[in-house]
Design a protein around this motif. Structure first.
Motif, PDB file in Angstrom:
ATOM      1  N   ASP A 152      30.587   8.139  34.874  1.00 16.14           N
ATOM      2  CA  ASP A 152      31.812   7.723  34.198  1.00 16.14           C
ATOM      3  C   ASP A 152      32.622   9.004  33.997  1.00 16.14           C
ATOM      4  N   TRP A 153      33.515   9.258  34.950  1.00 12.38           N
ATOM      5  CA  TRP A 153      34.269  10.511  34.922  1.00 12.38           C
ATOM      6  C   TRP A 153      35.608  10.334  34.229  1.00 12.38           C
ATOM      7  N   GLY A 154      35.819  11.125  33.178  1.00  8.96           N
ATOM      8  CA  GLY A 154      37.100  11.100  32.493  1.00  8.96           C
ATOM      9  C   GLY A 154      37.740  12.480  32.546  1.00  8.96           C
ATOM     10  N   HIS A 155      38.876  12.618  31.864  1.00 11.77           N
ATOM     11  CA  HIS A 155      39.573  13.908  31.842  1.00 11.77           C
ATOM     12  C   HIS A 155      39.356  14.597  30.495  1.00 11.77           C
ATOM     13  N   ALA A 156      39.154  15.904  30.540  1.00 16.48           N
ATOM     14  CA  ALA A 156      38.886  16.671  29.320  1.00 16.48           C
ATOM     15  C   ALA A 156      40.023  16.523  28.293  1.00 16.48           C
TER      16      ALA A 156
END
Ligand code: GDD
Length: 208
Positions: free
Chosen positions: A88-92
């Motif tokens: 589950d890749w999100g943005h910092a």
């Protein structure tokens, strides 16, 4: 090994690396101080998050750095391990906003911060190659990645030459010897509580 899909604040943890086992201490000591001393202490349970600052040893940067070099004909192959795992890749930046919101609440609580979308490493690599104009398909027993199409217009737009890229050539190699001895197969966070209580919404998500 994940204990539920998707993973929410109530899903039991099951650390699969020494690093994450150590994070369990941080999680529980935060809960402990909150309950014992009435401190405003919260856990943000952050799923994988990325930015241009992401370290080069993580799979997203390993891939994108190699892909850029392959497109520039400075490198021939990208070597990876397990392509089937899902993250589950999100943005910092979105995560930082959530951290700030967590600290503005009346009561201290723990929150899952996740995009709520899971993507295989395979799809991430396919999508990022496509951004450069290189179509890749993964097939065969080893699931190596082969060039199936070149988008001349897109390549030209980036000033890239297609004469060093060949249809049907293998550019991604899977090295099964490098699979992790213990890995997490599938991470998919459930950000329902964050969205509801914090009014948080991720601005940058990875759409398959
Ligand atoms: N690093 C790496 N990973 C690869 C490769 N090929 C496939 N993978 C797979 O890609 C997945 C993601 O690996 P990383 O990018 O290294 O990140 P991570 O192990 O998920 O670590 C992140 O998540 C942790 C929580 O699960 C965080 O604790 C950590 O800080 C980080 O954000 C893993 O399942 C790994 O097996 C490769 O060549 N290199």
């Amino acid at each position: 090994m994940v204990q539920a899909v998707p993973q929410s604040e109530t899903t039991p943890f099951y650390p699969r690396s020494p690093y994450v086992a150590a994070k369990m201490y941080a999680y529980w000591i935060t809960v402990n101080y909150r309950e014992a001393y009435d401190m405003f202490a919260c856990n943000g349970i952050l799923f994988n998050h990325k930015s241009p600052l992401r370290g080069e040893t993580f799979v997203t940067r390993i891939s994108t750095r190699a892909e850029a070099k392959i497109a520039l004909a400075l490198q021939k192959f990208l070597y990876l391990s397990n392509l089937a795992v899902q993250r589950d890749w999100g943005h910092a930046k979105d995560c930082i906003e959530a951290m700030w919101l967590i600290l503005q609440q009346e009561r201290p609580e723990d929150f899952v911060i996740a995009a709520g979308i899971t993507t295989t490493v395979r799809d991430f690599v396919r999508m990022s190659f496509a951004e450069l104009g290189i179509g890749v398909r993964f097939s065969g027993k080893d699931e190596n990645g082969v060039i199936i199409g070149l988008n001349e217009e897109l390549l030209n737009q980036y000033g890239l030459r297609s004469d060093k890229l060949f249809l049907c050539s293998t550019i991604v190699h899977v090295d099964s010897k490098c699979f992790r001895p213990a890995d997490v197969d599938l991470l998919l966070g459930d950000p329902t509580k964050s969205k509801k209580k914090l009014g948080w919404e991720p601005n940058m998500i990875l759409l398959p």
